[in-house]
Design an enzyme around this catalytic site. Structure first.
Site, PDB file in Angstrom:
ATOM      1  N   GLY A   1      -8.155   5.391  -1.936  1.00 16.13           N
ATOM      2  CA  GLY A   1      -8.962   5.114  -3.110  1.00 16.13           C
ATOM      3  C   GLY A   1      -8.447   3.977  -3.973  1.00 16.13           C
ATOM      4  O   GLY A   1      -8.813   3.864  -5.144  1.00 16.13           O
TER       5      GLY A   1
ATOM      6  N   LYS B   1       0.831  -1.208   0.000  1.00 16.04           N
ATOM      7  CA  LYS B   1       0.000   0.000   0.000  1.00 16.04           C
ATOM      8  C   LYS B   1       0.859   1.248   0.000  1.00 16.04           C
ATOM      9  O   LYS B   1       1.934   1.274   0.607  1.00 16.04           O
ATOM     10  CB  LYS B   1      -0.905   0.038   1.233  1.00 16.04           C
ATOM     11  CG  LYS B   1      -1.947  -1.058   1.303  1.00 16.04           C
ATOM     12  CD  LYS B   1      -2.788  -0.875   2.561  1.00 16.04           C
ATOM     13  CE  LYS B   1      -3.884  -1.905   2.669  1.00 16.04           C
ATOM     14  NZ  LYS B   1      -4.694  -1.687   3.895  1.00 16.04           N
TER      15      LYS B   1
ATOM     16  N   ARG C   1     -25.407   5.369  -2.149  1.00 13.88           N
ATOM     17  CA  ARG C   1     -24.830   6.544  -2.803  1.00 13.88           C
ATOM     18  C   ARG C   1     -25.301   6.581  -4.257  1.00 13.88           C
ATOM     19  O   ARG C   1     -24.939   5.711  -5.051  1.00 13.88           O
ATOM     20  CB  ARG C   1     -23.312   6.490  -2.765  1.00 13.88           C
ATOM     21  CG  ARG C   1     -22.716   6.470  -1.374  1.00 13.88           C
ATOM     22  CD  ARG C   1     -21.216   6.695  -1.441  1.00 13.88           C
ATOM     23  NE  ARG C   1     -20.569   6.478  -0.160  1.00 13.88           N
ATOM     24  CZ  ARG C   1     -19.307   6.801   0.100  1.00 13.88           C
ATOM     25  NH1 ARG C   1     -18.559   7.337  -0.861  1.00 13.88           N
ATOM     26  NH2 ARG C   1     -18.773   6.571   1.281  1.00 13.88           N
TER      27      ARG C   1
ATOM     28  N   LYS D   1     -16.775   2.984  -1.555  1.00 17.33           N
ATOM     29  CA  LYS D   1     -18.007   2.519  -0.925  1.00 17.33           C
ATOM     30  C   LYS D   1     -19.226   2.933  -1.760  1.00 17.33           C
ATOM     31  O   LYS D   1     -19.254   4.043  -2.292  1.00 17.33           O
ATOM     32  CB  LYS D   1     -18.125   3.120   0.477  1.00 17.33           C
ATOM     33  CG  LYS D   1     -16.933   2.830   1.373  1.00 17.33           C
ATOM     34  CD  LYS D   1     -16.929   3.741   2.587  1.00 17.33           C
ATOM     35  CE  LYS D   1     -15.655   3.599   3.389  1.00 17.33           C
ATOM     36  NZ  LYS D   1     -15.568   4.592   4.480  1.00 17.33           N
TER      37      LYS D   1
ATOM     38  N   GLU E   1     -11.228   3.126  10.792  1.00 12.17           N
ATOM     39  CA  GLU E   1     -11.665   2.094   9.861  1.00 12.17           C
ATOM     40  C   GLU E   1     -10.881   0.794  10.059  1.00 12.17           C
ATOM     41  O   GLU E   1      -9.670   0.818  10.292  1.00 12.17           O
ATOM     42  CB  GLU E   1     -11.527   2.589   8.428  1.00 12.17           C
ATOM     43  CG  GLU E   1     -12.255   3.910   8.192  1.00 12.17           C
ATOM     44  CD  GLU E   1     -12.599   4.154   6.742  1.00 12.17           C
ATOM     45  OE1 GLU E   1     -12.298   3.296   5.897  1.00 12.17           O
ATOM     46  OE2 GLU E   1     -13.177   5.219   6.450  1.00 12.17           O
TER      47      GLU E   1
ATOM     48  N   ARG F   1     -12.302  13.568   9.514  1.00 10.44           N
ATOM     49  CA  ARG F   1     -13.344  14.446   8.967  1.00 10.44           C
ATOM     50  C   ARG F   1     -14.694  13.761   9.096  1.00 10.44           C
ATOM     51  O   ARG F   1     -14.794  12.625   9.555  1.00 10.44           O
ATOM     52  CB  ARG F   1     -13.064  14.712   7.490  1.00 10.44           C
ATOM     53  CG  ARG F   1     -12.919  13.423   6.682  1.00 10.44           C
ATOM     54  CD  ARG F   1     -12.906  13.637   5.190  1.00 10.44           C
ATOM     55  NE  ARG F   1     -12.499  12.461   4.454  1.00 10.44           N
ATOM     56  CZ  ARG F   1     -13.270  11.417   4.171  1.00 10.44           C
ATOM     57  NH1 ARG F   1     -14.515  11.400   4.619  1.00 10.44           N
ATOM     58  NH2 ARG F   1     -12.818  10.391   3.472  1.00 10.44           N
TER      59      ARG F   1
ATOM     60  N   GLU G   1       1.340  -5.253   4.303  1.00  8.67           N
ATOM     61  CA  GLU G   1       0.457  -5.797   5.324  1.00  8.67           C
ATOM     62  C   GLU G   1      -0.033  -7.180   4.907  1.00  8.67           C
ATOM     63  O   GLU G   1      -0.026  -7.532   3.721  1.00  8.67           O
ATOM     64  CB  GLU G   1      -0.775  -4.900   5.511  1.00  8.67           C
ATOM     65  CG  GLU G   1      -0.505  -3.608   6.225  1.00  8.67           C
ATOM     66  CD  GLU G   1      -1.768  -2.811   6.449  1.00  8.67           C
ATOM     67  OE1 GLU G   1      -1.723  -1.900   7.290  1.00  8.67           O
ATOM     68  OE2 GLU G   1      -2.786  -3.069   5.776  1.00  8.67           O
TER      69      GLU G   1
ATOM     70  N   ASN H   1      -9.947   8.468   9.243  1.00  5.36           N
ATOM     71  CA  ASN H   1     -10.329   9.666   8.500  1.00  5.36           C
ATOM     72  C   ASN H   1     -10.656  10.774   9.484  1.00  5.36           C
ATOM     73  O   ASN H   1     -11.500  10.599  10.371  1.00  5.36           O
ATOM     74  CB  ASN H   1     -11.528   9.386   7.598  1.00  5.36           C
ATOM     75  CG  ASN H   1     -11.157   8.508   6.423  1.00  5.36           C
ATOM     76  OD1 ASN H   1     -10.166   8.763   5.746  1.00  5.36           O
ATOM     77  ND2 ASN H   1     -11.927   7.466   6.180  1.00  5.36           N
TER      78      ASN H   1
END
Length: 447
Positions: free
Chosen positions: A164, A158, A337, A237, A275, A291, A200, A289
């Site tokens: 994203g 990663k 969404r 998501k 998360e 926010r 990971e 996150n």
């Protein structure tokens, strides 16, 4: 409390924040690009300031213009929404230097959690369970092979500064590792200007579980339960639930308590989301996150607490309005969404909405800034609205969601509504039996 808040965002989230401000009796200023001059949040705000042409870098990411708009209008605080500058530590620092309150955490906390490697170290120090892997950036093949052998294949590489799905590659065996490491590093450098990557353990059938947390900045922290965000495509998501169908009350209380304590110990201020990947009864930290999340309405539905009100209250120095024992979870909520995209290929579909009709009735909420005749610009994220449904339990919620999706009409462009109408009738979804790979496998079979 603040006298005037500038909303540094657009679309449904700008309208969402604007409504919260109006309920609190706070004057609002919105900034907008020339492409958004006719947007709903611009029409409803007390004041608006055009800050540049359509490209985000010249408008919604233009820190100088946003600070100037604050000074011109006398705004004493900025709410960044999500995306754009919401996790930009430099922006938070500059606002502080101009005596303007950033409605969010400190620049230091944004920096810590914005670096995936440092975030993982911090989570581990705070007692949050983490995925086995490297302690920092991996710089050569020999080190990568050693770490992968220790934790066992498959592994995932990663980007440290990523998100994203960019700069993210899976190596199933040692033979895959060299190419995966090189590719991830190259993608990370191109996308984020930082080619650092880490390794990971790759979990094969996990769920994506996130915990909504709040800190008051003075050593108090609470959690508002978890959301299940496992239905994803391209690591994005599309469908979120609260509470998760996969967790029981004991697991919910355990991971929520760990996260609330960590936030308190960190001295964190405002909203945050921790998360996890969840597999075989174990939680593994992915990221935090710093926010408000797109999917925050499902948490509001099951708790009855307005999270934007809470953000504003904390940022103004008023502290949290609730203690942990005050937060109760009632019923079940699901968010879909609605994107301006082809429902199969997910190709963006900008254009003019010729007819827009939203569902109604008990337990139905639609967060959207569009309307009939609105022209969706091609410059920004394709999210045009969110359908949030609440029921006394998951069965009732699913029945209500099916009805609401049948009522929802968006003509003139392609949207993801047909996808959700398919999903709500699927047996796996009805049973809550899915993981983060489920949707992409389902779409592949449909092709």
């Amino acid at each position: 409390m603040f006298q005037k808040i500038l909303i540094a965002n657009r679309g449904e989230i700008a309208l969402r924040v604007l409504r919260a401000c109006k309920e609190l009796g706070i004057q609002t200023v919105v900034v907008h690009s020339t492409a958004d001059a006719d947007a709903m949040h611009v029409r409803l705000a007390d004041e608006s300031v055009c800050i540049g042409p359509p490209p985000s870098r010249d408008s919604y990411l233009n820190i100088h213009q946003i600070v100037a708009a604050c000074e011109i209008t006398g705004a004493d605080a900025v709410h960044p929404g999500y995306g754009f500058l919401s996790e930009n530590a430099k922006f938070a620092d500059i606002l502080a230097a101009h005596n303007i309150t950033f409605i969010g955490p400190s620049g230091d906390h944004i920096r810590i959690m914005g670096d995936k490697i440092e975030a993982k170290r911090t989570a581990k120090r705070l007692g949050i369970p983490v995925v086995p892997g490297s302690d920092g950036a991996v710089t050569d093949q020999k080190e990568a092979r050693r770490i992968a052998a220790e934790i066992g294949y498959p592994v995932i590489i990663k980007a440290s500064a990523g998100g994203g799905g960019r700069g993210m590659k899976v190596a199933l065996t040692e033979a895959d590792l060299e190419v995966a490491l090189q590719t991830a590093s190259t993608e990370a450098g191109a996308a984020f200007g930082d080619d650092a990557v880490y390794i990971e353990k790759y979990l094969e059938k996990p769920r994506h579980i996130e915990v909504q947390v709040f800190g008051d900045g003075f050593g108090r922290g609470v959690h508002f339960g978890e959301r299940d965000c496992s239905l994803q495509r391209r690591h994005q998501k599309v469908w979120e639930e609260a509470s998760s169908p996969a967790l029981n009350a004991e697991e919910r209380a355990r991971i929520g308590g760990i996260c609330a304590k960590a936030i308190a110990d960190l001295g964190y201020s405002g909203a945050g989301t921790i998360e996890f990947l969840y597999e075989n009864g174990e939680f593994y930290f992915i990221e935090m996150n710093t926010r408000l999340q797109v999917e925050h309405p499902v948490t509001e539905a099951i708790t009855g607490i307005d999270l934007v009100h809470e953000q504003i209250r904390v940022a103004s120095g008023g502290g949290l309005s609730v203690k942990q024992e005050d937060i109760k979870f009632n019923g079940h909520a699901i968010e879909c969404r609605i994107n301006a995209e082809d429902p199969r290929t997910f190709t963006p579909s900008p254009g003019t909405i010729t007819h827009f009709h939203t569902p109604g009735g008990l337990g139905i909420r639609v967060d959207s800034g569009v309307y009939s005749g609105y022209k969706i610009p091609p410059y920004y994220d394709s999210l045009i609205g969110k359908l949030i449904v609440h029921g006394r339990n998951r069965v009732e919620c699913m029945m209500r969601l099916r009805r609401a999706l049948d009522e929802f009409v968006v003509d003139g462009i392609k949207t993801t509504l047909p996808l959700f109408r398919d999903l709500v009738g699927n047996a796996d979804i009805a049973n809550g039996d899915y993981d983060i790979h489920w949707l992409e496998k389902y779409l592949a079979k449909e092709e």
